[in-house]
Design an enzyme around this catalytic site. Structure first.
Site, PDB file in Angstrom:
ATOM      1  N   LYS A 292       0.103  -2.397  -6.274  1.00  0.00           N
ATOM      2  CA  LYS A 292       0.472  -1.397  -5.735  1.00  0.00           C
ATOM      3  C   LYS A 292      -0.671  -0.363  -6.076  1.00  0.00           C
ATOM      4  O   LYS A 292      -0.457  -0.441  -7.173  1.00  0.00           O
ATOM      5  CB  LYS A 292       1.344  -0.572  -5.398  1.00  0.00           C
ATOM      6  CG  LYS A 292       2.795  -1.448  -4.257  1.00  0.00           C
ATOM      7  CD  LYS A 292       3.930  -1.122  -3.803  1.00  0.00           C
ATOM      8  CE  LYS A 292       5.046  -1.837  -3.173  1.00  0.00           C
ATOM      9  NZ  LYS A 292       5.586  -0.815  -2.464  1.00  0.00           N
TER      10      LYS A 292
ATOM     11  N   TYR B  35       2.960  -5.554   6.143  1.00  0.00           N
ATOM     12  CA  TYR B  35       4.293  -4.955   7.203  1.00  0.00           C
ATOM     13  C   TYR B  35       4.214  -4.875   8.504  1.00  0.00           C
ATOM     14  O   TYR B  35       5.337  -3.453   8.570  1.00  0.00           O
ATOM     15  CB  TYR B  35       3.750  -3.062   5.555  1.00  0.00           C
ATOM     16  CG  TYR B  35       3.566  -3.427   4.961  1.00  0.00           C
ATOM     17  CD1 TYR B  35       5.021  -3.884   3.951  1.00  0.00           C
ATOM     18  CD2 TYR B  35       3.104  -3.103   3.852  1.00  0.00           C
ATOM     19  CE1 TYR B  35       5.434  -3.590   2.153  1.00  0.00           C
ATOM     20  CE2 TYR B  35       3.020  -2.989   3.211  1.00  0.00           C
ATOM     21  CZ  TYR B  35       4.464  -3.101   1.964  1.00  0.00           C
ATOM     22  OH  TYR B  35       4.192  -3.878   0.566  1.00  0.00           O
TER      23      TYR B  35
ATOM     24  N   ASN C 121       5.785   3.244  -5.152  1.00  0.00           N
ATOM     25  CA  ASN C 121       6.603   2.257  -5.988  1.00  0.00           C
ATOM     26  C   ASN C 121       6.291   1.358  -7.140  1.00  0.00           C
ATOM     27  O   ASN C 121       6.660   0.118  -7.261  1.00  0.00           O
ATOM     28  CB  ASN C 121       8.215   1.961  -5.824  1.00  0.00           C
ATOM     29  CG  ASN C 121       7.950   0.973  -4.560  1.00  0.00           C
ATOM     30  OD1 ASN C 121       6.429   0.520  -4.115  1.00  0.00           O
ATOM     31  ND2 ASN C 121       9.292   0.800  -3.948  1.00  0.00           N
TER      32      ASN C 121
ATOM     33  N   HIS D 253       5.359  -4.390  -5.219  1.00  0.00           N
ATOM     34  CA  HIS D 253       5.901  -5.350  -4.265  1.00  0.00           C
ATOM     35  C   HIS D 253       6.437  -6.621  -4.328  1.00  0.00           C
ATOM     36  O   HIS D 253       6.008  -7.114  -5.560  1.00  0.00           O
ATOM     37  CB  HIS D 253       4.568  -5.305  -2.960  1.00  0.00           C
ATOM     38  CG  HIS D 253       5.540  -6.707  -1.762  1.00  0.00           C
ATOM     39  ND1 HIS D 253       6.163  -6.296  -0.863  1.00  0.00           N
ATOM     40  CD2 HIS D 253       5.482  -7.849  -2.028  1.00  0.00           C
ATOM     41  CE1 HIS D 253       6.090  -7.528  -0.307  1.00  0.00           C
ATOM     42  NE2 HIS D 253       5.802  -7.887  -0.730  1.00  0.00           N
TER      43      HIS D 253
ATOM     44  N   GLU E  25       3.426 -14.349   2.766  1.00  0.00           N
ATOM     45  CA  GLU E  25       2.240 -13.136   2.339  1.00  0.00           C
ATOM     46  C   GLU E  25       1.392 -13.379   1.050  1.00  0.00           C
ATOM     47  O   GLU E  25       1.007 -13.784   1.091  1.00  0.00           O
ATOM     48  CB  GLU E  25       3.653 -12.368   1.581  1.00  0.00           C
ATOM     49  CG  GLU E  25       4.692 -11.818   2.332  1.00  0.00           C
ATOM     50  CD  GLU E  25       5.635 -10.856   1.467  1.00  0.00           C
ATOM     51  OE1 GLU E  25       6.503 -10.223   2.568  1.00  0.00           O
ATOM     52  OE2 GLU E  25       6.343 -10.919   0.573  1.00  0.00           O
TER      53      GLU E  25
END
Ligand code: IDP
Ligand code: MG
Length: 138
Positions: free
Chosen positions: A10, A50, A113, A116, A127
């Site tokens: 990320k 998302y 965080n 993913h 995805e």
């Protein structure tokens, strides 16, 4: 049970210089990198990726964070990939993530965080296809 999962390093982790260390952990954990690219999501693309979280209170924050800078997207191959990779990355909230997991080591908050990982074989396929064509896989 499938042998494929999908990951993104990320924007926070790329910005903080953790990409190399994170990829090293992924490779040493036995995942084969089938496809990989450094790219950046537009807010529209992040919103689409998302979409399952559309009704969650953090959706707008998530979309704006995920489009805030470059990410590294990759398809990973290993037996039982989805489950194995979820245990390598740890819990969503780094404060709750197990010792030695990628999120424990490199994430700063539940939102930012670091990484993913797909949560099911169906989502892993969706995805992977969201980012890569068949010709981009090895
Ligand atoms: P996961 O990434 O561990 O599967 P999900 O619940 O699917 O976690 O949430 C997707 C992403 O949304 C998280 O990785 C995180 O970046 C963000 N997120 C989840 N919960 C929160 C929250 O409470 N506040 C802000 N962002 C969140
Ligand atoms: Mg999830």
């Amino acid at each position: 049970m499938s042998n494929q999962t999908f990951t993104m390093i990320k924007p926070d982790a790329v910005k903080n210089g953790y990409s190399g260390a994170i990829l090293d952990r992924i490779i040493k954990a036995g995942f084969h990198i089938s496809a990989m690219k450094l790219t950046r999501l537009t807010p529209e693309k992040a919103g689409e990726f998302y979409a399952i979280h559309k009704e969650r209170p953090f959706y707008q924050e998530l979309v704006s964070f995920m489009s805030s800078g470059p990410i590294i997207a990759a398809i990973l191959i290993k037996e039982n990939a989805v489950e194995e990779f979820r245990s390598l990355i740890g819990a969503t909230d780094p404060a709750k993530a197990a010792e030695g997991t990628i999120r424990k080591l490199y994430a700063s908050s539940v939102g930012e965080n670091a990484i993913h990982g797909s949560d099911s074989d169906t989502n892993a396929k969706f995805e992977s296809n969201f980012f890569f064509t068949d010709k981009e896989r090895f």
